[in-house]
Design an enzyme around this catalytic site. Structure first.
Site, short mmCIF file in Angstrom:
data_model
loop_
_atom_site.label_atom_id
_atom_site.label_comp_id
_atom_site.label_asym_id
_atom_site.label_seq_id
_atom_site.Cartn_x
_atom_site.Cartn_y
_atom_site.Cartn_z
N HIS A 1 -6.19 9.99 -9.80
CA HIS A 1 -5.63 8.65 -9.84
C HIS A 1 -5.04 8.47 -11.02
O HIS A 1 -5.61 7.89 -12.17
CB HIS A 1 -6.70 7.74 -9.49
CG HIS A 1 -7.02 7.47 -7.99
ND1 HIS A 1 -6.13 7.03 -7.07
CD2 HIS A 1 -7.96 8.25 -7.43
CE1 HIS A 1 -7.01 7.22 -5.81
NE2 HIS A 1 -7.97 8.10 -6.07
N GLU B 1 -2.91 6.02 -11.78
CA GLU B 1 -2.93 4.73 -12.19
C GLU B 1 -4.15 4.03 -12.79
O GLU B 1 -4.15 2.55 -13.35
CB GLU B 1 -2.59 4.03 -10.96
CG GLU B 1 -3.69 3.90 -9.79
CD GLU B 1 -3.93 5.10 -8.81
OE1 GLU B 1 -3.46 6.31 -9.17
OE2 GLU B 1 -4.46 4.95 -7.82
N GLY C 1 -5.88 6.63 0.26
CA GLY C 1 -6.36 6.11 1.39
C GLY C 1 -7.80 6.67 1.82
O GLY C 1 -8.05 7.76 1.54
N LYS D 1 -0.37 -11.47 -11.05
CA LYS D 1 -0.90 -12.69 -11.65
C LYS D 1 -0.69 -12.44 -13.18
O LYS D 1 -0.33 -13.33 -13.89
CB LYS D 1 -2.51 -12.59 -11.65
CG LYS D 1 -3.10 -13.74 -11.93
CD LYS D 1 -2.77 -14.83 -10.82
CE LYS D 1 -3.68 -16.13 -11.34
NZ LYS D 1 -3.73 -16.87 -10.19
N ASP E 1 -0.60 -20.71 -11.25
CA ASP E 1 0.49 -20.52 -10.30
C ASP E 1 1.20 -21.59 -10.34
O ASP E 1 2.53 -21.50 -10.28
CB ASP E 1 0.17 -19.61 -9.11
CG ASP E 1 -0.50 -18.64 -9.11
OD1 ASP E 1 -0.70 -17.90 -10.15
OD2 ASP E 1 -1.59 -18.28 -8.23
N CYS F 1 -3.73 11.19 -4.36
CA CYS F 1 -4.85 11.31 -3.42
C CYS F 1 -4.61 11.64 -2.04
O CYS F 1 -4.11 12.63 -1.52
CB CYS F 1 -5.65 9.99 -3.80
SG CYS F 1 -7.55 10.43 -3.42
N TYR F 2 -4.80 10.49 -1.07
CA TYR F 2 -4.58 11.01 0.38
C TYR F 2 -3.03 11.11 0.42
O TYR F 2 -2.58 12.07 1.50
CB TYR F 2 -4.83 9.78 1.06
CG TYR F 2 -4.39 9.75 2.77
CD1 TYR F 2 -5.20 10.11 3.55
CD2 TYR F 2 -3.10 9.24 3.00
CE1 TYR F 2 -4.86 10.38 4.88
CE2 TYR F 2 -2.80 9.51 4.36
CZ TYR F 2 -3.70 10.01 5.26
OH TYR F 2 -3.24 9.96 6.56
#
Ligand code: XMP
Length: 508
Positions: free
Chosen positions: A168, A170, A54, A366, A226, A81-82
Site C-alpha cells: 500500500h 498510500e 479490496g 475534511k 463544514d 493490492c487486490y
C-alpha cells in the site's frame, strides 16, 4: 476542469486515503465504483486510473471487477493490492493463496529496472496486507519487487503503461509511498499539478454565482467545520445574499454560540441566531431513551428551521456543507445497520421546496475543507474544531435532560477541554458525559449524594473505530480535582477506557 485521476473502488478500506494522497500531490482525484461503465471513464478523460485494494479473492464468483477495456484506454493504470491481483488475473497471469499471509511492515527488495520505482533505493519498507499473491505475472510484465514471502511484490508493463504493487503506497507506513505515487502521477501520467485550494475557491465561487444568479441562499449553520466554511465561502461569493440560520437548541457547549457570532461578525451575510432552547427542552421532558431523544431533537430542529426560513422570506436556494466522503458514502452499495440516528444540520426538511441546492464543498475532503477555512480567515477554534454531534450535549446527559443537568455537564466539559488542550496530549476527540448514577461522597464534614461524571478522550483517524487515549494520570487527577471542586453536583469522576468497538464514541 482539472487533470483527473480516477480511483476505481474494489472495496478497499484505504480508498479515501489514496484519493487524498493524490490530491495532496496536486492532482485532482475522484473515487468511482469499480463497475462504472467504460464510456463514462473514457468521457472523463482521466490522466490515470488507480485500482484500490479490496477484501475479495479474484476467483470468487462475485469478485468485484471493472470493464477490462480500461487496460486499452491508453491511460496509465496503477493496481494496488487486490487491484494488482485483478490486473494480473484479467490479463492472463495467475493469482494464488499465500502459504502464509503477509500483514504489516515488511522489507521489500526492488529487483531491477523499473519505470514505477525510478532510482529509489533497492531496499524499501512497505505495508503489506494480503492473503493472495501474484504467482505468475501476465505475459509482457516484469516483476520489479519481492519480499521474503511474496515473489511478486510489484510488477509492470511499461509498454502498455500498466503498473501494480501488492503493498500500500498510500499509507504512511510505506516509507517511500509518497515519492512512488508522485512518480506515478508526474513521470508516468504526465500530471502538471494543476489542483490547489486557491484555484478550487475561485472556481467554486464562480460556479455558485452562475447557479444562483441574483437569488438568495439559505444555510443552516451549526458552528461545525463544514457549515462554517460553507458560510464563509458563500458570503464571499455572493455577498449580502446569504442568510444563515443558527438554531441554538440549548445543547451547545460553553460559549459556543458567542464564538460563532464573533467568527461571522463583519462578514457579508445575514446571521440569524434563533434561541429555541425552551422548545427543545420541553420536547425532551421525561425522555430517557437515546434514540427517542435523537428523533425528537431532529423533529424539533426541522420545525425551528422551517419557521426561521419562513421568517426570512424563504430564500430560493438551500446551501449545505456536504463534503466528498458523504458523497462517496451515499453512492456506495453497502448498507449497514443503524446504530444511531444521526442528526445533522444537513438533514433538513424534506418537504421544503427550493429551486436548487448549493454544495460548494462537495468535492473536498475534511482536511481540504479546513485548509479552505484557513484561507477564508476563519478562526482556529472553528477550523480545527472536533466533531460535535448535532443533538449536542443532550446525548451526553444520560437519562432525562434538564436545565440543571445541562449546566453541570457544560461546566465540567469546559474544564476537560481546557485541560486537555493545554496539556497537548494526543487525543482526537474529548468531552464529558454526565451519567445518571448518583453516589455517596464526603465533602468537608458532610455527606453528599451527587452525580458521577465520565471523561471520554479517544484516538482515531476516521471516527469509525477508536482507542481510548492514554491520558497521563497527572492530567486525569487535575481534571478530577478541578471538576469536583468547581462544579457543584459532581462528587465522582471516572475515565472511560473502552474502544470502539465494542463501545461507540458518544454514550448515546
Ligand atoms: P459514535 O458515537 O457513533 O460517533 O461512535 C462517531 C462520531 O460521530 C459523532 N456523532 C455525531 N455527529 N450527528 C453528528 O453530526 C450525530 O447525531 C452524531 N452522533 C455522533 C461523534 O461525536 C463521533 O465523532
Amino acid at each position: 476542469m482539472y487533470q483527473t485521476v480516477i480511483i476505481l473502488d474494489f472495496g478497499g478500506q484505504y480508498k479515501e486515503l489514496i484519493a487524498r494522497r493524490v490530491r495532496e500531490l496536486g492532482v485532482y482525484s475522484e473515487i468511482w465504483p469499480c463497475d462504472t461503465p467504460l464510456e463514462k471513464i473514457r468521457a472523463a478523460n482521466p490522466i490515470g486510473v488507480i485500482f484500490t485494494g479490496g477484501p475479495d479473492n479474484v476467483y470468487a464468483p462475485d469478485a468485484p471487477a471493472c470493464d477490462r477495456g480500461v487496460f486499452e484506454l491508453g491511460v496509465p493504470v496503477l493496481g494496488i493490492c487486490y487491484g494488482m491481483q485483478f490486473m494480473c488475473h484479467s490479463l492472463g497471469g495467475q493469482v494464488s493463496p499465500c502459504d502464509k499471509s503477509e500483514y504489516g511492515v515488511v522489507d521489500t527488495r526492488l529487483t531491477g529496472e523499473s519505470r514505477f520505482f525510478g532510482d529509489l533505493d533497492k531496499a524499501q519498507r512497505v505495508l503489506m496486507s494480503h492473503t493472495d499473491y501474484v504467482s505468475a505475472a501476465p505475459e509482457g510484465f516484469i516483476v520489479t519487487a519481492q519480499t521474503s514471502l511474496c515473489p511478486a511484490a510489484a510488477m509492470e508493463c511499461p509498454q502498455r503503461n500498466l503498473y501494480a504493487v501488492q503493498f500500500h503506497p498510500e499509507v504512511e507506513n510505506t516509507v517511500n509511498g509518497k515519492p512512488m505515487l508522485r512518480r506515478f502521477l508526474y513521470e508516468i501520467c504526465g500530471a502538471t499539478g494543476d489542483y490547489n485550494m486557491n484555484d478550487y475557491l475561485e472556481r467554486e465561487m464562480e460556479a455558485v454565482r452562475a447557479q444562483v444568479g441574483d437569488k438568495r441562499v439559505l444555510l443552516g449553520l451549526s458552528g461545525g467545520v463544514d457549515s462554517s466554511v460553507c458560510a464563509a465561502l458563500l458570503s464571499r461569493a455572493i455577498p449580502g445574499r446569504l442568510t444563515c440560520i443558527y438554531i441554538d437548541h440549548g445543547f451547545m457547549r460553553k460559549n459556543e454560540t458567542e464564538e460563532v457570532r464573533a467568527a461571522f461578525a463583519g462578514r457579508a451575510l445575514d446571521l440569524r441566531i434563533i434561541d429555541a432552547s425552551e422548545q427543545f427542552l420541553k420536547a425532551l421532558e421525561g425522555v430517557t431513551d437515546p434514540e427517542e431523544k435523537r428523533k425528537r431533537i431532529g423533529r424539533e430542529f426541522v420545525r425551528a428551521f422551517e419557521k426561521a426560513a419562513r421568517d426570512c422570506g424563504n430564500p430560493s436556494f438551500l446551501a449545505q456543507g456536504t463534503i466528498y466522503p458523504d458523497v462517496v458514502e451515499s453512492g456506495s452499495k453497502n448498507k449497514s445497520a443503524v446504530i444511531k440516528s444521526h442528526h445533522n444540520v444537513g438533514g433538513l426538511p424534506k418537504d421544503m421546496s427550493f429551486e436548487g441546492v448549493v454544495e460548494p464543498l462537495r468535492g473536498l475532503f475534511k482536511d481540504e475543507v479546513r485548509a479552505l477555512g484557513r484561507m477564508l480567515g476563519l478562526p482556529k477554534t472553528l477550523v480545527e474544531r472536533q466533531p460535535f454531534p448535532g443533538p449536542g450535549l443532550a446525548i451526553r446527559v444520560i437519562g432525562e435532560v434538564t436545565c440543571e443537568r445541562l449546566h453541570i455537564l457544560r461546566e465540567a466539559d469546559a474544564i476537560v477541554r481546557e485541560e486537555i488542550r493545554r496539556s497537548r496530549v494526543k487525543a482526537d476527540q474529548y468531552f464529558c458525559v454526565l451519567t445518571n448514577v448518583r453516589s455517596v461522597g464526603v465533602m468537608g464534614d458532610f455527606r453528599t449524594y451527587d452525580y458521577t461524571l465520565a471523561i471520554r478522550a479517544v484516538r482515531t483517524n476516521d471516527f469509525m473505530t477508536c482507542e481510548y487515549a492514554r491520558l497521563p494520570h497527572t492530567l486525569l487527577s487535575r481534571m478530577s480535582t478541578r471538576i469536583t471542586n468547581e462544579v457543584q453536583g459532581v462528587n465522582r469522576v471516572v475515565y472511560d477506557i473502552t474502544g470502539k468497538p465494542p463501545a461507540t464514541i458518544e454514550w448515546e
